[in-house]
Design an enzyme around this catalytic site. Structure first.
Site, short mmCIF file in Angstrom:
data_model
loop_
_atom_site.label_atom_id
_atom_site.label_comp_id
_atom_site.label_asym_id
_atom_site.label_seq_id
_atom_site.Cartn_x
_atom_site.Cartn_y
_atom_site.Cartn_z
N HIS A 156 0.84 -1.20 0.00
CA HIS A 156 0.00 0.00 0.00
C HIS A 156 0.88 1.25 0.00
O HIS A 156 2.10 1.17 0.21
CB HIS A 156 -0.92 0.03 1.22
CG HIS A 156 -2.13 -0.85 1.09
ND1 HIS A 156 -2.10 -2.19 1.40
CD2 HIS A 156 -3.39 -0.59 0.66
CE1 HIS A 156 -3.30 -2.72 1.18
NE2 HIS A 156 -4.10 -1.77 0.73
N LYS A 160 -0.54 4.83 4.57
CA LYS A 160 -1.42 3.89 5.28
C LYS A 160 -0.87 3.65 6.68
O LYS A 160 0.33 3.40 6.86
CB LYS A 160 -1.55 2.57 4.52
CG LYS A 160 -2.59 1.62 5.13
CD LYS A 160 -2.90 0.47 4.19
CE LYS A 160 -3.87 -0.53 4.80
NZ LYS A 160 -5.17 0.12 5.13
#
Length: 268
Positions: A156, A160
């Site tokens: 990600h 995040k």
């Protein structure tokens, strides 16, 4: 046609903007409220202007007032904010679609308790393709139940805040359930140093964070002489927004209940 009245939390964020755009484009949905944090420079501005589609809905901090006009709140913010919104949604008898991840056991219990009063769709990933992968993993785990090591790899963007992702954990839960294992006791979250031979009963997790990666997930079944990889890659946040709107349609008119995307898609 009766439209589903949608409220969106975290309106100025990346996911909030995508939700606004998707809602404004849907013929059967109406954006009635959009919220942002106090101090945000977007408070008072037209939510549609964030996606170049002015709509007459001003971004506000007054969540309670906004929910009084809505059928469903879609929330992809952070656990503490989502749980606060959940209490307000319950007071307003407003349904909720929760895409936020990183909840503690207590937070998940609070969501389940609220769902006794209002309809809630709570899922680690709203993308329809990801939920198809969950079903594929059930089949793969049953077939590859012996002689295959299982690893979950996810990537990600650098912003995040939780790891592994909620989607990766759900993938591990799906596989563990089919294999008759308890993920809490068999999960390995990263390896370092002299770890010894791999325990065949474990499920490993590897996390990558960097750049602007929207979300990549792979479950690897590694046997002797072959590897099977089931992968989902997101190139934008649109699948999450489209799935969230589908979830909002699903709970429209329902009185209460805790659901996930497998319920929404009829996969159970």
């Amino acid at each position: 046609m009766k439209k589903v009245r949608i409220a969106i939390a975290g309106a100025s964020g990346r996911m909030g903007r995508m939700l606004i755009e998707t809602t404004l484009k849907a013929a059967d949905a109406e954006l009635v409220a959009a919220f942002d944090q106090p101090g945000s420079p977007f408070i008072g501005k037209d939510a549609g202007e964030l996606v170049s589609q002015p709509c007459g809905v001003a971004i506000t901090t007054d969540v309670a007032a906004g929910l009084a006009k809505a059928d469903c709140l879609i929330d992809f913010t952070r656990p503490e904010g989502t749980l606060h919104h959940l209490e307000l949604a319950k007071a307003a008898s407003c349904g909720m679609v929760i895409g936020t991840t990183g909840f503690s056991a207590e937070g998940k219990a609070a969501i389940a308790a609220a769902a006794e009063s209002i309809p809630v769709v709570f899922a680690p990933n709203m993308a329809i393709g990801v939920n198809a992968v969950f079903k594929l993993l059930e089949v793969a785990a049953r077939i590859l139940s012996e002689g295959y090591d299982v690893e979950v790899i996810e990537a990600h963007h650098r912003l995040k805040i939780d790891a592994p992702s909620g989607t990766a954990l759900r993938m591990g839960e799906v596989v563990a359930r089919e294999l008759g294992r308890d993920l809490e006791t068999c999960a390995i979250y990263g390896r370092e140093g002299v770890t010894g031979e791999r325990d065949a009963q474990t499920i490993g997790f590897s996390t990558i964070r960097g750049g602007d990666i929207v979300g990549d997930h792979t479950v690897l079944f590694a046997g002797i002489g072959e590897r099977i990889e089931i992968t989902h890659k997101s190139s934008s946040r649109m699948p999450y927004a489209s799935g969230s709107l589908r979830a909002a349609r699903f709970i429209a008119g329902r009185k209460a209940g805790l659901f996930d995307m497998q319920d929404v898609l009829g996969l159970k």
